[in-house]
Design a protein around this motif. Structure first.
Motif, PDB file in Angstrom:
ATOM      1  N   PRO A 115      37.192  -8.385  50.729  1.00  0.00           N
ATOM      2  CA  PRO A 115      35.764  -8.708  50.731  1.00  0.00           C
ATOM      3  C   PRO A 115      35.525 -10.196  50.524  1.00  0.00           C
ATOM      4  N   GLY A 116      34.715 -10.773  51.388  1.00  0.00           N
ATOM      5  CA  GLY A 116      34.359 -12.175  51.268  1.00  0.00           C
ATOM      6  C   GLY A 116      35.427 -13.142  51.738  1.00  0.00           C
ATOM      7  N   LYS A 117      36.504 -12.607  52.306  1.00  0.00           N
ATOM      8  CA  LYS A 117      37.586 -13.471  52.765  1.00  0.00           C
ATOM      9  C   LYS A 117      37.829 -13.261  54.254  1.00  0.00           C
ATOM     10  N   GLU A 118      38.507 -14.222  54.844  1.00  0.00           N
ATOM     11  CA  GLU A 118      38.859 -14.112  56.252  1.00  0.00           C
ATOM     12  C   GLU A 118      40.034 -13.148  56.434  1.00  0.00           C
ATOM     13  N   ARG A 119      40.122 -12.622  57.643  1.00  0.00           N
ATOM     14  CA  ARG A 119      41.262 -11.763  57.963  1.00  0.00           C
ATOM     15  C   ARG A 119      42.532 -12.601  57.919  1.00  0.00           C
ATOM     16  N   GLU A 120      43.560 -12.070  57.303  1.00  0.00           N
ATOM     17  CA  GLU A 120      44.798 -12.822  57.169  1.00  0.00           C
ATOM     18  C   GLU A 120      45.998 -12.028  57.685  1.00  0.00           C
ATOM     19  N   PHE A 121      46.961 -12.772  58.158  1.00  0.00           N
ATOM     20  CA  PHE A 121      48.198 -12.201  58.668  1.00  0.00           C
ATOM     21  C   PHE A 121      49.019 -11.606  57.534  1.00  0.00           C
ATOM     22  N   VAL A 122      49.612 -10.446  57.797  1.00  0.00           N
ATOM     23  CA  VAL A 122      50.508  -9.816  56.834  1.00  0.00           C
ATOM     24  C   VAL A 122      51.941  -9.798  57.381  1.00  0.00           C
ATOM     25  N   THR A 123      52.099  -9.221  58.582  1.00  0.00           N
ATOM     26  CA  THR A 123      53.429  -9.095  59.154  1.00  0.00           C
ATOM     27  C   THR A 123      53.332  -8.752  60.623  1.00  0.00           C
ATOM     28  N   TYR A 124      54.403  -9.015  61.375  1.00  0.00           N
ATOM     29  CA  TYR A 124      54.478  -8.532  62.744  1.00  0.00           C
ATOM     30  C   TYR A 124      55.895  -8.093  63.059  1.00  0.00           C
ATOM     31  N   ILE A 125      55.989  -7.323  64.143  1.00  0.00           N
ATOM     32  CA  ILE A 125      57.281  -6.852  64.630  1.00  0.00           C
ATOM     33  C   ILE A 125      57.271  -6.955  66.145  1.00  0.00           C
ATOM     34  N   SER A 126      58.371  -7.377  66.716  1.00  0.00           N
ATOM     35  CA  SER A 126      58.459  -7.509  68.166  1.00  0.00           C
ATOM     36  C   SER A 126      58.505  -6.138  68.824  1.00  0.00           C
ATOM     37  N   TRP A 127      58.380  -6.111  70.147  1.00  0.00           N
ATOM     38  CA  TRP A 127      58.332  -4.844  70.856  1.00  0.00           C
ATOM     39  C   TRP A 127      59.599  -4.015  70.648  1.00  0.00           C
ATOM     40  N   SER A 128      60.725  -4.680  70.507  1.00  0.00           N
ATOM     41  CA  SER A 128      61.990  -3.970  70.335  1.00  0.00           C
ATOM     42  C   SER A 128      62.299  -3.668  68.876  1.00  0.00           C
ATOM     43  N   GLY A 129      61.571  -4.310  67.980  1.00  0.00           N
ATOM     44  CA  GLY A 129      61.854  -4.160  66.558  1.00  0.00           C
ATOM     45  C   GLY A 129      62.901  -5.119  66.039  1.00  0.00           C
ATOM     46  N   SER A 130      63.415  -5.974  66.901  1.00  0.00           N
ATOM     47  CA  SER A 130      64.504  -6.857  66.497  1.00  0.00           C
ATOM     48  C   SER A 130      64.036  -8.086  65.728  1.00  0.00           C
ATOM     49  N   MET A 131      62.748  -8.377  65.827  1.00  0.00           N
ATOM     50  CA  MET A 131      62.228  -9.568  65.164  1.00  0.00           C
ATOM     51  C   MET A 131      61.014  -9.193  64.314  1.00  0.00           C
ATOM     52  N   THR A 132      61.029  -9.647  63.076  1.00  0.00           N
ATOM     53  CA  THR A 132      59.895  -9.438  62.176  1.00  0.00           C
ATOM     54  C   THR A 132      59.571 -10.744  61.460  1.00  0.00           C
ATOM     55  N   SER A 133      58.364 -10.805  60.954  1.00  0.00           N
ATOM     56  CA  SER A 133      57.941 -11.960  60.165  1.00  0.00           C
ATOM     57  C   SER A 133      56.938 -11.482  59.126  1.00  0.00           C
TER      58      SER A 133
END
Length: 122
Positions: free
Chosen positions: A41-59
């Motif tokens: 609430p009251g904050k901007e949307r922020e990045f948490v994590t992502y995963i590539s289509w193959s699952g081989s790369m995450t951040s």
């Protein structure tokens, strides 16, 4: 077109765990990178994590690194977010998103779910 539906949110005490799921429609799910974002609430949307289509790369965002784990099951058209050692500052609406490129910028994602509320009590 990809439709995304998140589930698994809820109320948990600090130190607890939750697993969010994001179910996708469509036969092209396996070609999309998937991300999780959150908005308090009251904050901007922020990045948490992502995963590539193959699952081989995450951040991961620094704030969740070591506590959250993203994974995907392309056979089930589902991406997961395992959240451990939850803190009150993790309280937010969590959104999953699909995009052609795995990035930490919300603007680069094409499809979004409706969000699921996660509340961590102290």
């Amino acid at each position: 077109q990809v439709q995304l539906v998140e589930s698994g949110g809820g109320l948990v005490q600090a130190g607890g765990s939750l697993r969010l799921s994001c179910a996708a429609s469509g036969r092209t799910f396996s070609t999309y990178a998937m991300g999780w974002f959150r908005q308090a609430p009251g904050k901007e949307r922020e990045f948490v994590t992502y995963i590539s289509w193959s699952g081989s790369m995450t951040s991961y965002a620094d704030s969740v690194k070591g506590r959250f784990t993203i994974s995907r099951d392309n056979a089930k058209n589902t991406v997961y977010l395992e959240m451990n050692s939850l803190k009150p500052e993790d309280t937010a609406v969590y959104y999953c998103a699909a995009g052609r490129i795995a990035l930490n910028r919300a603007a680069r994602y094409d499809y979004w779910g409706q969000g699921t509320q996660v509340t961590v009590s102290s």
